[in-house]
Design an enzyme around this catalytic site. Structure first.
Site, PDB file in Angstrom:
ATOM      1  CE1 TYR A   1     -10.117  -5.114   4.934  1.00 14.51           C
ATOM      2  CE2 TYR A   1      -9.522  -5.952   2.770  1.00 14.51           C
ATOM      3  CZ  TYR A   1     -10.037  -6.156   4.038  1.00 14.51           C
ATOM      4  OH  TYR A   1     -10.476  -7.407   4.411  1.00 14.51           O
TER       5      TYR A   1
ATOM      6  CG  PHE B   1      17.577  -2.796   7.035  1.00 18.77           C
ATOM      7  CD1 PHE B   1      17.825  -2.495   5.713  1.00 18.77           C
ATOM      8  CD2 PHE B   1      16.705  -1.978   7.741  1.00 18.77           C
ATOM      9  CE1 PHE B   1      17.220  -1.410   5.095  1.00 18.77           C
ATOM     10  CE2 PHE B   1      16.089  -0.885   7.139  1.00 18.77           C
ATOM     11  CZ  PHE B   1      16.351  -0.607   5.806  1.00 18.77           C
TER      12      PHE B   1
ATOM     13  CG  HIS C   1      -7.611 -10.892   2.235  1.00 20.33           C
ATOM     14  ND1 HIS C   1      -8.910 -11.327   2.085  1.00 20.33           N
ATOM     15  CD2 HIS C   1      -7.675  -9.841   3.100  1.00 20.33           C
ATOM     16  CE1 HIS C   1      -9.724 -10.581   2.816  1.00 20.33           C
ATOM     17  NE2 HIS C   1      -8.995  -9.683   3.447  1.00 20.33           N
TER      18      HIS C   1
ATOM     19  CE1 TYR D   1      -5.621  -2.848   6.243  1.00 25.48           C
ATOM     20  CE2 TYR D   1      -5.495  -1.209   4.493  1.00 25.48           C
ATOM     21  CZ  TYR D   1      -5.531  -2.531   4.901  1.00 25.48           C
ATOM     22  OH  TYR D   1      -5.475  -3.532   3.964  1.00 25.48           O
TER      23      TYR D   1
ATOM     24  CG  ASP E   1      -2.135  -0.954   0.966  1.00 23.10           C
ATOM     25  OD1 ASP E   1      -2.302  -1.414  -0.176  1.00 23.10           O
ATOM     26  OD2 ASP E   1      -2.867  -1.232   1.922  1.00 23.10           O
TER      27      ASP E   1
END
Length: 781
Positions: free
Chosen positions: A475, A671, A525, A477, A387
Site C-alpha cells: 500500500y 491517556f 479491510h 499512502y 504500520d
C-alpha cells in the site's frame, strides 16, 4: 549549500534551479513570439543544504548522526556491532531520531524577546540488545549535539516487541526458505508450479507476514507471524497460493508451529509431506502465471489507448517564480510559517505552525496507520497491520515529478540511520513542497443588478502543499498538509496501491469480499489513520467546547391554529471539562462543532477567538474493545479525543505496536483513563480518520484514488474580525464604472493575472537523471 551571489538576477535564478535540477525544477522557456517570462529571483530562496547550527525542530543532520554513532561505538558496555556483522542475537543500533526538549523550554526559547540560549539538541537511539539475557530493546538519549558526551537510558522494551527490521527479515527468509524447500520441494512445484530455491523464472516467496501478538496467541513472550506464500511475478500480492506457515520466535529459537494449505491445518511440514504422499489427499493446482504485459497484476499500459494521440496533459507554471521559500526545514508561504521533519518510525511531523506569526499548532504529526483485514484463511484473519512497526518514515522515498508531485515542486531529501548501513541513508525526494491552483475558488459572488450590483468578486483557491508518500509493502499512502490563504489548515490522506487478496474458495465467496477473477477474492479491510494535533490558540491555556446543535421549540405567531409551535435549531454551548467528556464518537442525531480557544481573549464582539476542528474522514471501528489486537489501537475507538498534554504522552502509538497487543508500550486508553481536568490546560486533539475498502474488479491491478481521500481541517472561528484572505492580491473584482449606467463600461481590479505572458511549463530532466542513478527511486545497492 548556499546560493552564490551574482550580479545578474537571471544567473541567480539559473543557479537556484540548478540546485534542484534533478527535482524537475527548471527555468521557464520563452514561447516564440511571446513575452519573456521574467522571474523575480528573490522569491526563489530555497536552501536545501544542512545547517551547521540546526534550528530546534530540524532533523538530525548527517554530522550529528555520525557523531552519535562514533560516541556509542566507544561505549564498550553496549557491545555494539557494525552493520554487516549484526545478527538478531547481537547488539546493534536499529535507528535514531531527534529528541525534542520539553515543550515549555521550546516555547520559552521561541517566544523570548531577548537573546536566549537554544535548548541543547539530543538524539533518541534505539539499540537491539540481542546479546543480553534476556534480550531487550533499549532506548538511549544521547546529548548534547553535535558532539555528545553523555547518554542516559530512556526506556527498556521486551525484545519480542521489537519492530520489524532488515536483519530479522533476512534471517527469517533464509530459515523459511531452507526449511520449507527441504521438506516440500516436490509438493510446491507440483501444486504451484515453482520453487523456493534454484527457481529460475518460476520463483515462490514468503512475501507478507501477519503478526500474531500475545493477546491473540495467549502465549506471553512469543513472537508469532503467519507467513504467506506467493508466486513471485509482478505483483506478487495478487498471486497467493493458499499456503502459509505460522512461525514462532522465542529468543533466537525459530520454529514452524502450524501449516495451512487448502483449508486444512497441519502441525508440521513433515505432516504435510506425509499426507501429500497419500493418493486420496486433496490436490490443489495453481499454474504459475505467464509473465507478459497483459498479465492482470502488472502495471503496464494496455487496453484501449487514450487520448487518440499522445498529447501532453496540462501543467501548472509559476510565471514569476516561487511564492514560497524552504530553508533548513522551515517553510514560509504568504502568511504561513512552519517547520517539518521526519520520524523514521511514525512518519512526517510539523511544528510551530503559525499564521500571521501567531502560533496555531505546536505539533501536527501522524501517529500510526492501521489496516485490519478479514478473511476465511489465517493470513487474512490475523492480518492486523500496525504500520508503525514497519517504520512509516523509513519508507518515504522516490516521489516522481509530474506524477507524485508537480514537475516544478521543490523536492527535499531526508537523512536517517538504518541498521543495515554504517553511513546515514538518504531518502531521496522524501518530501515535496508546491503551490497549486486547485481549480476551485476560495470565495466568489456575482451580483448582476441594482441595488447591490452589478459587481463580481472572486479569489481562486491557491494552496501550498507539503506532501509525503509512504509505501508500506503493497500500500501507498499520500499524506498532505495543505495551507489555505484564509488561515485554514487541512490534513489529507489518500490510500492507493495493491490490495492483498486471497485465493477464491467456496468458503470465502461473498462473505469477506467479491470474486475479482477466476482465482481471487478481494478481502474487506479497514484503513485507519491517527494524528496528533497539539493546538495552541493564543497560548497554551485552552478550552475545548462543543457547540451542540439542538432542537428549538418556539411559538408560531403567524399561525391561525391555537397553541401552534414552530421548530428550528439553536446552539447549546457545551464546555468539556474532563478527558472522559472529551471523547467523541460521531452520532448523526447529535450534530456539533468542535472549537478550541483561550478564555482570556475575546474578540471586540465578545466572542471566543477560536479555531474549529472539522473531521471529514470519520470511520467507526466495529471491533469490541480489547478484543484481539484492538487494544493496541485504542485511539481508533474515537474520531476525536482531547487530552491534557503531558511529556509522558507524546505519541498515541509506537513502533512496538504490532506485537504489543497484550500490554502495549503506549496504551492510549491511559491517556484519558485518569479523567483529568482539561479546562484552561495545554490540550492535544487526537484525530482518527478511516475508510472501509471492499475491493472490486476496478481495483485491479491497483486501487485508484478518487473517492478515497480523507481530510480534517483546522479553521478560524471568530478568530479574525473578517476573512483574513481579503488582502489577497490573487482576487479579481469586476464592477460597473457607473452602476446606474452599464453602457459606461466596467473596471477590473486584478494584480496577479499577467495578460501577455505565454510560457512553456517546466519539463525538467528527472527521467534522464534516474536513467543514470536508479537508486534515486529504487532500493538498489
Amino acid at each position: 549549500m548556499s546560493l552564490p551571489k551574482t550580479a545578474n538576477g537571471m544567473d541567480k535564478l539559473k543557479l537556484c534551479y540548478l540546485l534542484l535540477f534533478y527535482l524537475g525544477s527548471s527555468s521557464l522557456t520563452e514561447v516564440s513570439g511571446a513575452q519573456t517570462c521574467e522571474i523575480d529571483s528573490v522569491l526563489c530562496t530555497s536552501d536545501l543544504s544542512e545547517p551547521d547550527d540546526p534550528p530546534i525542530f530540524h532533523d538530525l543532520t548527517t554530522k550529528e548522526i555520525k557523531s552519535v554513532q562514533t560516541y556509542l561505538y566507544h561505549q564498550r558496555d553496549l557491545r555494539l556491532l557494525r552493520p554487516g556483522l549484526a545478527k538478531i542475537n547481537t547488539s546493534f543500533i536499529q535507528g535514531m531520531e531527534l529528541y525534542l526538549p520539553n515543550k515549555k523550554d521550546v516555547i520559552h526559547y521561541l517566544q523570548s524577546k531577548v537573546p536566549t540560549p537554544k535548548p541543547p539538541r539530543a538524539a533518541v537511539v534505539t539499540i537491539f540488545r540481542g546479546d543480553c539475557d534476556p534480550a531487550v530493546v533499549e532506548e538511549y538519549i544521547v546529548f548534547p549535539l553535535p558532539w555528545p558526551t553523555q547518554h542516559r537510558l530512556h526506556r527498556k522494551v521486551p525484545y519480542y516487541l521489537r519492530p520489524f527490521n532488515d536483519v530479522e527479515f533476512a534471517t527469517i527468509s533464509d530459515f523459511l526458505t531452507k526449511q520449507v524447500d527441504g521438506v516440500l520441494r516436490q509438493f510446491l512445484e507440483e501444486s504451484f508450479g515453482g520453487r523456493l530455491i534454484n527457481c529460475g523464472n518460476r520463483c515462490l516467496n514468503f512475501q507478507f507476514a501477519s503478526p500474531v501478538g500475545p493477546s491473540v496467541s495467549n502465549e506471553p513472550g512469543a513472537r508469532k507471524s503467519w507467513y504467506w506464500l506467493h508466486q513471485l511475478v509482478e505483483y506478487s500480492a495478487l498471486h497467493p497460493v493458499d499456503f502459509a506457515v505460522l512461525m514462532k520466535i522465542v529468543g533466537c529459537v525459530y520454529t514452524i508451529e502450524k501449516v495451512y494449505f487448502n483449508n486444512m491445518y497441519f502441525n508440521s511440514l513433515q505432516e504435510v509431506a506425509l499426507h501429500y504422499r497419500n493418493p486420496s489427499f486433496p490436490r490443489l493446482r495453481i499454474p504459475y502465471p505467464v509473465d507478459s504485459k497483459q498479465l492482470f497484476s502488472k502495471m503496464e499500459r494496455r487496453g484501449i489507448l487514450f487520448p487518440e494521440k499522445p498529447v501532453s496533459p496540462p501543467r501548472q507554471v509559476e510565471p514569476e517564480g516561487k511564492r514560497y521559500s524552504v530553508k533548513y526545514q522551515e517553510v514560509k508561504y504568504m502568511n504561513w510559517k512552519f517547520n517539518f521533519r521526519l520520524s523514521p518510525g511514525l512518519g512526517p511531523r510539523l511544528h510551530n505552525i503559525r499564521y500571521h506569526d501567531r502560533l496555531i499548532v505546536y505539533e501536527l504529526a501522524l501517529q500510526d496507520i492501521v489496516v485490519f483485514y478479514s478473511g476465511a484463511e489465517p493470513p487474512h484473519q490475523y492480518a492486523n497491520f500496525f504500520d508503525s512497526s514497519y517504520m512509516i518514515g523509513m519508507n518515504l522515498q522516490g516521489m516522481v515529478p509530474g506524477v507524485d508531485c508537480p514537475t516544478g515542486a521543490t523536492f527535499i531529501d531526508s537523512h536517517i540511520l538504518t541498521e543495515s548501513s554504517l553511513k546515514p541513508a538518504k531518502l531521496i525526494n522524501a518530501f515535496c513542497v508546491f503551490e497549486q491552483n486547485t481549480g476551485d475558488f476560495l470565495r466568489r459572488h456575482i451580483s448582476k443588478t441594482s441595488p447591490d450590483g452589478p459587481f463580481y468578486e472572486g479569489v481562486p483557491s491557491i494552496v501550498l502543499v507539503l506532501r509525503a508518500i509512504t509505501t508500506i509493502a503493497n500500500y501507498d499512502y499520500t499524506i498532505d498538509f495543505i495551507f489555505h490563504h484564509n488561515g485554514v489548515l487541512q490534513t489529507k490522506v489518500v490510500p492507493t496501491g495493491y490490495i492483498l487478496p486471497s485465493l477464491y474458495t467456496k468458503q470465502n465467496e461473498n462473505k469477506y469480499g467479491f470474486r475479482l477473477n477466476n482465482k481471487l477474492i478481494g478481502n474487506l479491510h479497514h484503513h485507519l489513520f491517527n494524528f496528533k494535533v497539539d493546538i495552541d490558540i493564543n497560548g497554551q491555556h485552552n478550552r475545548y467546547e462543543t457547540l451542540d446543535i439542538v432542537l428549538d421549540k418556539t411559538s408560531h405567531p403567524v399561525s391561525k391554529k391555537p397553541y401552534d409551535v414552530w421548530y428550528q435549531n439553536k446552539i447549546k454551548h457545551n464546555l468539556r471539562k474532563t478527558e472522559m467528556e472529551a471523547l467523541f464518537k460521531y452520532d448523526f442525531d447529535k450534530p456539533m462543532h468542535h472549537i478550541f480557544y483561550n478564555n482570556n481573549l475575546k474578540s471586540p464582539e465578545g466572542n471566543n477567538m477560536a479555531y474549529r476542528l472539522v473531521n471529514r474522514g470519520m470511520s467507526k471501528s466495529l471491533l469490541p474493545e480489547c478484543s484481539g489486537n484492538e487494544g493496541t489501537g485504542a485511539w481508533m475507538r474515537h474520531q476525536i479525543a482531547v487530552t491534557k498534554r503531558k511529556e509522558t504522552e507524546l505519541t498515541s502509538s509506537s513502533v512496538y505496536s504490532a506485537f504489543g497487543t497484550k500490554n502495549p508500550v503506549v496504551n492510549f486508553r491511559n491517556f484519558y483513563a485518569d479523567n483529568e481536568n482539561i479546562v484552561d490546560e495545554d490540550l492535544v486533539a487526537w484525530v482518527t480518520m478511516g475508510t472501509y475498502h471492499i475491493p472490486h474488479t476496478e481495483d485491479l491491478p491497483v486501487t485508484h484514488t478518487p473517492g478515497l481521500d480523507l481530510s480534517f481541517f483546522l479553521s478560524p472561528f471568530n478568530y479574525f474580525p473578517e476573512d483574513p484572505a481579503m488582502g489577497s492580491r490573487d482576487s479579481v473584482r469586476i464592477e460597473a464604472v457607473d452602476k446606474n449606467n452599464l453602457k459606461r463600461g466596467i473596471k477590473i481590479d486584478k494584480q496577479t493575472f499577467p495578460e501577455k505572458m505565454t510560457c512553456k511549463a517546466p519539463i525538467g530532466n528527472y527521467f534522464e537523471y534516474i536513467l543514470k542513478r536508479p537508486n534515486v527511486i529504487f532500493d538498489i545497492q
